[in-house]
Write an enzyme that holds these catalytic residues in place. Structure first.
Site, PDB file in Angstrom:
ATOM      1  CE  LYS A   1      -4.108  -2.003   0.666  1.00  0.00           C
ATOM      2  NZ  LYS A   1      -5.354  -1.723  -0.010  1.00  0.00           N
TER       3      LYS A   1
ATOM      4  CG  ASP B   1      -4.329  -0.642  -3.581  1.00  0.00           C
ATOM      5  OD1 ASP B   1      -4.617   0.415  -4.192  1.00  0.00           O
ATOM      6  OD2 ASP B   1      -5.166  -1.309  -2.956  1.00  0.00           O
TER       7      ASP B   1
ATOM      8  CD  GLU C   1      -5.683  -2.900  -6.275  1.00  0.00           C
ATOM      9  OE1 GLU C   1      -6.800  -2.919  -5.730  1.00  0.00           O
ATOM     10  OE2 GLU C   1      -4.763  -3.686  -5.971  1.00  0.00           O
TER      11      GLU C   1
ATOM     12  CG  ASP D   1      -9.828  -1.646  -5.555  1.00  0.00           C
ATOM     13  OD1 ASP D   1     -10.988  -2.094  -5.592  1.00  0.00           O
ATOM     14  OD2 ASP D   1      -9.133  -1.724  -4.526  1.00  0.00           O
TER      15      ASP D   1
ATOM     16  CE  LYS E   1     -10.760  -4.761  -3.261  1.00  0.00           C
ATOM     17  NZ  LYS E   1     -10.433  -3.536  -2.546  1.00  0.00           N
TER      18      LYS E   1
END
Length: 193
Positions: free
Chosen positions: A39, A63, A90, A115, A137
């Site tokens: 992240k 991400d 991402e 995302d 997701k």
């Protein structure tokens, strides 16, 4: 669209934004995972990556969680990440800035995965010019039936497909794992985080 795969993709383990000593500890705890999802999107992106690269040469996926607000910053960070051995990035920019992401995509070599921009089936066609792939997701898209349709639609649009998760139980993760042979990237670690 992936049915010929011999086995599902290898899942990654997520390392969140934190202080270098905490990140180092998390990377060591994730030793059994061959791929790490990092992240980024904050003030200490370079420090985080230096800490991780001091410890491991594993495949990394990033991400940014909409963290890079301008296209120039996003491009600069992505070009830097190319040198760090990152596989893809991402959601580099805010979801409302599809034109900015498209501008970055024209100039960057790393694939970009949507995302926050990709919740449901109807989101996919409008992402074709900005992203190379999507993250599905189950907790956002309403379930397996919609997810399978999303895989087909993304493939028809020439896009890569990732299955992701949030902090979820092992039951929810096992549901997402059911269609993992159809996808390119797996991020199904929500039950262990």
């Amino acid at each position: 669209w992936g049915l010929d795969r011999a086995k599902p993709p290898v899942p990654s383990f997520t390392i969140g934004i934190d202080k270098p000593e905490v990140i180092e500890k998390k990377v060591r705890e994730a030793e059994d995972y061959p791929i790490l999802k990092i992240k980024l999107g904050g003030e200490n992106d370079e420090e985080i990556m230096r800490t991780i690269r001091r410890i491991t040469k594993k495949t990394l996926r990033v991400d940014a969680n909409e963290g890079w607000k301008s296209k120039e910053v996003a491009l600069r960070k992505i070009q830097w990440l190319e040198q760090e051995g990152v596989e893809f990035v991402e959601q580099p920019m805010p979801s409302e800035n599809l034109d900015g992401v498209a501008w970055v995509r024209e100039r960057a070599k790393l694939p970009l995965i949507a995302d926050e921009n990709c919740i449901r089936l109807y989101d996919i066609p409008k992402l074709m010019n900005s992203y190379d792939g999507i993250n599905i997701k189950l907790m956002k898209c309403t379930g397996l039936r919609e997810a399978i349709k999303m895989v087909s639609t993304a493939r028809a649009c020439g896009m890569k497909v990732m299955v992701g998760c949030m902090i979820e139980t092992s039951i929810a993760i096992s549901a997402a794992a059911q269609f993992s042979p159809l996808i390119d990237y797996a991020d199904l670690d929500g039950n262990v985080l």
